[in-house]
Design a protein around this motif. Structure first.
Motif, PDB file in Angstrom:
ATOM      1  N   ALA A 179       0.975   9.125   5.548  1.00 24.61           N
ATOM      2  CA  ALA A 179       1.297  10.549   5.366  1.00 24.61           C
ATOM      3  C   ALA A 179       0.544  11.383   6.406  1.00 24.61           C
ATOM      4  N   GLY A 180      -0.676  10.974   6.697  1.00 23.36           N
ATOM      5  CA  GLY A 180      -1.514  11.688   7.674  1.00 23.36           C
ATOM      6  C   GLY A 180      -0.902  11.726   9.067  1.00 23.36           C
ATOM      7  N   ILE A 181      -0.034  10.781   9.380  1.00 26.30           N
ATOM      8  CA  ILE A 181       0.630  10.835  10.700  1.00 26.30           C
ATOM      9  C   ILE A 181       2.124  11.192  10.540  1.00 26.30           C
ATOM     10  N   GLY A 182       2.414  11.792   9.373  1.00 25.86           N
ATOM     11  CA  GLY A 182       3.778  12.316   9.158  1.00 25.86           C
ATOM     12  C   GLY A 182       4.812  11.252   8.829  1.00 25.86           C
ATOM     13  N   GLU A 183       4.352  10.108   8.305  1.00 26.93           N
ATOM     14  CA  GLU A 183       5.297   9.031   7.974  1.00 26.93           C
ATOM     15  C   GLU A 183       5.501   8.922   6.462  1.00 26.93           C
ATOM     16  N   GLU A 195      -1.520   7.094   2.190  1.00 33.91           N
ATOM     17  CA  GLU A 195      -2.102   8.368   2.658  1.00 33.91           C
ATOM     18  C   GLU A 195      -2.281   8.380   4.165  1.00 33.91           C
ATOM     19  N   ALA A 196      -2.726   7.238   4.691  1.00 34.93           N
ATOM     20  CA  ALA A 196      -2.900   7.152   6.146  1.00 34.93           C
ATOM     21  C   ALA A 196      -1.562   7.384   6.857  1.00 34.93           C
ATOM     22  N   ARG A 250      -3.872   5.249  16.830  1.00 31.08           N
ATOM     23  CA  ARG A 250      -4.799   5.724  15.800  1.00 31.08           C
ATOM     24  C   ARG A 250      -5.459   4.631  14.986  1.00 31.08           C
ATOM     25  N   ALA A 260      -4.335   4.279  -0.299  1.00 28.87           N
ATOM     26  CA  ALA A 260      -4.992   4.783   0.915  1.00 28.87           C
ATOM     27  C   ALA A 260      -4.135   4.509   2.149  1.00 28.87           C
ATOM     28  N   LYS A 269       2.493   5.087  18.087  1.00 34.57           N
ATOM     29  CA  LYS A 269       1.705   6.058  17.303  1.00 34.57           C
ATOM     30  C   LYS A 269       0.617   5.330  16.490  1.00 34.57           C
TER      31      LYS A 269
END
Ligand code: SAH
Ligand code: SF4
Length: 386
Positions: A33-37, A30-31, A74, A27, A70
């Protein structure tokens, strides 16, 4: 703006940001990935959160300034709020933690010569109604989340400043027991997620031998716990026969002793090196005679186990008394003579109501009689629901 308003605004802002504590590794990736990392960011964060104990992204110096900002926008790395902290004359420390919805639970740290044990809560209140337990008079409010469960450990460790995680096993906070408020096996998924974080070897890295889960005897979940987590198991036994146990632990009517003992026999890794612990609270005139001790020995025959005799800790409004010291010693000796270990647990932190079974988070000022009536009402209401 008054400080109250700025505090409220700050809280609202925190609430809209996601807490990274308690997320599984997947998770967390995924978090990111959600901010493009990239996924390796999750690994870096894990190290900061669970090895270094960082709560502030600004301290994560191997991340670029842009990324830190960033993340800050968030996410948060949050602990439960410490509503109260008390230290007993014997060194035991108790925290009342407050979660974001205002619910509260207690955590206790018990220092010993060779170890330090953090006793963690798994629920706010408890659905069960064991008659000798203070928590049992409190209504179940809700299960704690993985973040709230692991958060208790993190906040306790903050309090002792034990970051970064000492890797040589000589740690102040060296053991975890799931023996606080609530029945951990009625919140198994969240407890298991939290314990996986505590065990992960690139963070807090406690071995499963240092974690003990205590249950009142939720038989189907004992099987699951053995299969999925396989931490040490402690059973709140408290009686050697169904008649006595039904009275003090109504859950016994659902999962009687025969099934419970069988589940213990089947628990993986139950061996002489890793024995199951049977907790046994000593209640005057109820479960403390030599006949009870002999019945216990018969009940657990052939099972690799040890007993832990707990002098009953009184709480306001309780209908029970603790057995006399002589009675407890005689009881211990009978078990001991049968070749089973049966230490008498020294009560810790009684002066701050931190001892076993004394935890309860709402403390209205009532007389003993009012409390007793209140307890009886709570038991009746809860049993009508369960
Ligand atoms: N719900 C789980 C874990 C929390 S209770 C369970 O029941 O196992 C932790 C231990 O304290 C249990 O063995 C419980 O039976 C015991 N206990 C509860 N009330 C107590 C009291 N007043 N005095 C001594 N031990 C108590
Ligand atoms: Fe719940 Fe455990 Fe207390 Fe029973 S002893 S009421 S299961 S917390």
């Amino acid at each position: 703006m008054t400080s109250e308003i700025t505090d409220t605004l700050a809280d609202a802002q925190t609430n809209t940001r996601v807490n990274l504590i308690g997320l599984t590794r997947e998770a967390l990736a995924e978090a990111m990935a959600g901010i493009g990392e990239k996924p390796f960011r999750a690994k870096q964060l894990w190290h900061w959160m669970y090895y270094r104990g960082a709560t502030d992204f600004a301290a994560m110096t191997d991340l670029s300034k842009t990324l830190r900002t960033k993340l800050e926008d968030r996410f948060v790395v949050a602990r439960p709020k410490t509503a109260r902290e008390q230290t007993s004359s014997d060194g035991t420390r108790k925290w009342l933690f407050e979660f974001t919805d205002g619910q509260k639970a207690e955590t206790v740290f018990i220092p010993d010569d060779d170890r330090g044990t953090v006793c963690i809560s798994s629920q706010v209140g408890c659905t069960l109604t064991c008659r000798f337990c203070h928590t049992g008079t409190q209504r179940l409010v809700r299960n704690l989340t993985p973040a709230e469960i692991v958060g208790q450990f993190l906040a306790a460790r903050d309090s002792y400043g034990e970051w970064p995680t000492p890797m040589d096993e000589r740690r102040m906070l060296s053991n975890v027991v799931l023996m606080g408020m609530g029945e951990p096996l009625y919140n198994f998924d969240n407890v298991a997620a939290a314990m996986r974080i505590v065990m992960a070897d690139d963070g807090i890295a406690l071995s499963r031998r240092r974690i003990t889960l205590s249950t009142s005897g939720v038989v189907p979940e004992i099987h699951r716990c053995g299969k999925e987590l396989n931490v040490n198991l402690a059973i709140s036994l408290h009686a050697p026969d169904d008649d006595t146990r039904n009275v003090i632990m109504p859950i016994n009517k659902k999962y009687p002793l025969k099934e419970l003992i069988q589940a213990c026999r089947d628990y993986p890794g139950a061996s002489n090196a890793r024995r199951i612990t049977f907790e046994y609270v000593m209640l005057k005139g109820l479960n403390d005679t030599p006949a009870h001790a002999r019945a216990l020995i018969k009940l657990v025959k052939g099972l690799p186990c040890k007993f832990n005799l707990i002098p009953f800790n009184p709480w306001p409004g309780t209908p029970y008394e603790c057995s006399d010291a002589d009675t407890i010693h005689e009881f211990a000796e009978i078990i001991w003579n049968a070749g089973l270990s049966a230490p008498i647990r020294t009560p810790r932190g009684r002066d701050i109501l931190a001892a076993c079974g004394q935890l309860k988070t709402d403390s209205e000022k009532l007389s003993a009689r009012e409390r007793r009536l209140q307890a009886e009402k709570a038991w009746a209401e809860k049993e009508a629901v369960v």
